[in-house]
Structure formats: C-alpha cells, structure tokens
Design a protein around this motif. Structure first.
Motif, mmCIF file in Angstrom:
data_model
loop_
_atom_site.group_PDB
_atom_site.id
_atom_site.type_symbol
_atom_site.label_atom_id
_atom_site.label_comp_id
_atom_site.label_asym_id
_atom_site.label_seq_id
_atom_site.Cartn_x
_atom_site.Cartn_y
_atom_site.Cartn_z
ATOM 1 N N TRP A 1 0.929 -1.606 -0.206
ATOM 2 C CA TRP A 1 0.122 0.117 0.455
ATOM 3 C C TRP A 1 0.376 1.171 -0.142
ATOM 4 O O TRP A 1 2.145 1.294 0.589
ATOM 5 C CB TRP A 1 -1.215 -0.272 1.372
ATOM 6 N N SER A 2 0.646 2.181 -0.602
ATOM 7 C CA SER A 2 0.951 3.887 -0.975
ATOM 8 C C SER A 2 0.873 4.625 0.192
ATOM 9 O O SER A 2 -0.689 3.847 1.093
ATOM 10 C CB SER A 2 0.964 4.513 -1.653
ATOM 11 N N ARG A 3 0.999 5.262 0.778
ATOM 12 C CA ARG A 3 -0.030 5.569 2.155
ATOM 13 C C ARG A 3 -1.441 6.489 1.274
ATOM 14 O O ARG A 3 -2.087 6.622 2.016
ATOM 15 C CB ARG A 3 0.736 7.947 2.075
ATOM 16 N N GLU A 4 -0.994 7.090 0.059
ATOM 17 C CA GLU A 4 -2.832 6.995 -0.968
ATOM 18 C C GLU A 4 -4.098 5.990 -0.225
ATOM 19 O O GLU A 4 -4.942 5.998 -0.139
ATOM 20 C CB GLU A 4 -2.703 7.702 -1.792
ATOM 21 N N ASP A 5 -3.850 4.749 -0.476
ATOM 22 C CA ASP A 5 -4.125 4.058 -0.628
ATOM 23 C C ASP A 5 -4.548 3.504 0.961
ATOM 24 O O ASP A 5 -5.236 3.124 0.916
ATOM 25 C CB ASP A 5 -3.301 2.588 -0.739
ATOM 26 N N PHE A 6 -3.691 3.509 1.501
ATOM 27 C CA PHE A 6 -3.780 3.707 3.168
ATOM 28 C C PHE A 6 -4.740 4.205 3.528
ATOM 29 O O PHE A 6 -5.165 4.260 4.340
ATOM 30 C CB PHE A 6 -2.492 3.408 4.283
ATOM 31 N N ALA A 7 -4.483 6.232 3.201
ATOM 32 C CA ALA A 7 -5.582 7.205 3.451
ATOM 33 C C ALA A 7 -6.946 6.475 2.837
ATOM 34 O O ALA A 7 -7.933 6.531 3.813
ATOM 35 C CB ALA A 7 -5.028 8.230 3.111
ATOM 36 N N ARG A 8 -6.787 5.293 2.177
ATOM 37 C CA ARG A 8 -8.280 5.306 1.486
ATOM 38 C C ARG A 8 -8.539 4.403 2.008
ATOM 39 O O ARG A 8 -10.235 4.356 2.723
ATOM 40 C CB ARG A 8 -7.845 4.820 -0.007
ATOM 41 N N GLU A 9 -7.885 3.071 2.624
ATOM 42 C CA GLU A 9 -8.301 1.883 3.021
ATOM 43 C C GLU A 9 -8.583 1.933 4.816
ATOM 44 O O GLU A 9 -9.787 2.011 5.280
ATOM 45 C CB GLU A 9 -7.290 1.509 3.385
ATOM 46 N N SER A 10 -8.015 3.459 5.242
ATOM 47 C CA SER A 10 -8.264 3.512 6.775
ATOM 48 C C SER A 10 -9.161 5.385 6.942
ATOM 49 O O SER A 10 -10.039 4.962 8.294
ATOM 50 C CB SER A 10 -7.465 4.219 7.643
ATOM 51 N N GLY A 11 -9.533 5.988 6.051
ATOM 52 C CA GLY A 11 -10.855 7.213 6.275
ATOM 53 C C GLY A 11 -9.519 8.088 6.926
ATOM 54 O O GLY A 11 -9.904 9.139 6.849
ATOM 55 N N VAL A 12 -8.164 7.993 6.994
ATOM 56 C CA VAL A 12 -7.221 9.186 7.412
ATOM 57 C C VAL A 12 -6.694 9.568 6.311
ATOM 58 O O VAL A 12 -6.087 8.844 5.572
ATOM 59 C CB VAL A 12 -6.403 8.427 8.707
ATOM 60 N N ASP A 13 -6.098 10.865 6.749
ATOM 61 C CA ASP A 13 -5.561 11.666 5.234
ATOM 62 C C ASP A 13 -4.504 11.290 5.377
ATOM 63 O O ASP A 13 -3.493 11.421 6.247
ATOM 64 C CB ASP A 13 -5.963 13.550 5.690
ATOM 65 N N ALA A 14 -4.198 11.300 4.259
ATOM 66 C CA ALA A 14 -2.899 10.848 4.084
ATOM 67 C C ALA A 14 -1.528 11.719 4.180
ATOM 68 O O ALA A 14 -0.265 10.966 4.566
ATOM 69 C CB ALA A 14 -2.301 10.387 2.282
ATOM 70 N N VAL A 15 -2.133 12.768 4.606
ATOM 71 C CA VAL A 15 -0.890 14.106 5.251
ATOM 72 C C VAL A 15 -0.634 13.689 6.890
ATOM 73 O O VAL A 15 0.178 13.588 7.188
ATOM 74 C CB VAL A 15 -1.469 15.437 5.385
ATOM 75 N N THR A 16 -1.913 12.984 7.160
ATOM 76 C CA THR A 16 -1.806 12.870 8.816
ATOM 77 C C THR A 16 -0.881 11.546 8.386
ATOM 78 O O THR A 16 -0.152 11.140 9.843
ATOM 79 C CB THR A 16 -3.028 12.568 9.148
ATOM 80 N N ILE A 17 -0.895 10.919 7.999
ATOM 81 C CA ILE A 17 0.142 9.901 7.861
ATOM 82 C C ILE A 17 0.935 9.820 7.401
ATOM 83 O O ILE A 17 2.223 9.094 8.001
ATOM 84 C CB ILE A 17 -0.755 8.557 7.075
ATOM 85 N N GLN A 18 1.162 10.876 6.734
ATOM 86 C CA GLN A 18 3.131 10.837 6.465
ATOM 87 C C GLN A 18 3.381 11.526 7.705
ATOM 88 O O GLN A 18 4.144 11.144 8.093
ATOM 89 C CB GLN A 18 2.918 12.224 5.398
ATOM 90 N N ARG A 19 2.195 12.277 8.999
ATOM 91 C CA ARG A 19 3.257 13.428 10.068
ATOM 92 C C ARG A 19 3.704 11.849 10.805
ATOM 93 O O ARG A 19 4.576 11.531 11.468
ATOM 94 C CB ARG A 19 1.879 14.020 10.149
ATOM 95 N N PHE A 20 2.621 10.810 11.110
ATOM 96 C CA PHE A 20 2.312 9.981 12.512
ATOM 97 C C PHE A 20 3.966 8.835 12.146
ATOM 98 O O PHE A 20 4.790 8.963 12.713
ATOM 99 C CB PHE A 20 1.343 8.800 11.999
ATOM 100 N N GLU A 21 4.220 8.857 10.111
ATOM 101 C CA GLU A 21 5.389 8.586 9.887
ATOM 102 C C GLU A 21 6.324 8.710 10.117
ATOM 103 O O GLU A 21 7.353 7.870 10.232
ATOM 104 C CB GLU A 21 4.740 7.584 9.137
ATOM 105 N N GLY A 22 6.384 10.202 10.149
ATOM 106 C CA GLY A 22 7.496 10.950 9.919
ATOM 107 C C GLY A 22 8.009 11.200 11.786
ATOM 108 O O GLY A 22 8.304 12.281 12.075
#
Length: 126
Positions: free
Chosen positions: A33-54
């Motif tokens: 999964w890309s971040r965008e895939d994960f965002a779509r699957e989880s309902g969490v914005d891709a920018v928020t996922i990027q912040r968390f992973e950073g």
C-alpha cells in the motif's frame, strides 16, 4: 479488531503502546500500500499518515484507527519487532494468512515433555 467502539480502554492502551510509526511504514510495505492507499482504506488523510510516519504527534483516535485497519488485514504488532501475520477474519470465517510457526511456549513444552512424563524415573523416587 477494526472498530474503536468495540475495543475496551485497556485494549486501546495496549494498541497505542504497541503500534509505532515504523510499524505503519513496514505494514504498508507488507501490504503493498502507498500512503494514498492506506488513507483510502483507513479514512485517515494521507498528510496525517505522513505526519505519523515521520514521528510527529497525532491524536490517539487516529493512531488507533490506523492500527485497527492494519489489524483487519491480519497484521499484528509488538514493540521492538516488525509487524507479523496473525489471523484475519474474512467473511465470518477465521483464516490464517501465513503458516503458523511453533511458538516459544510450544517449543519449550515439547522439549520438556520427557522430563514430566510419569513413566520416566524421577530423582528422589518421586
């Protein structure tokens, strides 16, 4: 567990302790999964996922949402270890997503089976 409503406060604290930003990156890679895939699957914005992973702070609800979504794919998380495959429930039937490895407890019990066998002579006549 894939719903915050179904999890107890204790389960939520365990997940918050066990699920790290590194787990998120590793789990996405395992799923392809890309971040965008994960965002779509989880309902969490891709920018928020990027912040968390950073390694930046996100609220507990977001972190739980990410962890529970990955757990719904059959992944499990333990501190200090890469994600692993657990059990996945799909269509109401539990299906193992990977071959079951013999756990340390099972290996230990197998290695001591002879010493606790009542037919084996014991020291002091026990």
């Amino acid at each position: 567990m894939s719903s915050l409503a179904l999890s107890s406060p204790v389960e939520q604290q365990i997940v918050l302790h066990q699920f790290t930003p590194r787990h998120s990156v590793q789990a996405r890679a395992m799923l392809g999964w890309s971040r965008e895939d994960f965002a779509r699957e989880s309902g969490v914005d891709a920018v928020t996922i990027q912040r968390f992973e950073g390694q930046h702070e996100v609220n507990d609800e977001t972190r739980l949402t990410l962890a529970f979504r990955l757990e719904a794919e059959g992944l499990v998380f333990f501190p200090g270890f890469a994600p692993g495959w657990g059990m996945s429930v799909r269509g109401g039937v539990a299906v193992s997503t990977a071959p079951a490895a013999k756990g340390i407890i099972s290996r230990f019990l197998d290695s001591t089976a002879v010493s606790i066998d009542p037919k084996t002579p014991q020291p002091n006549g026990v």
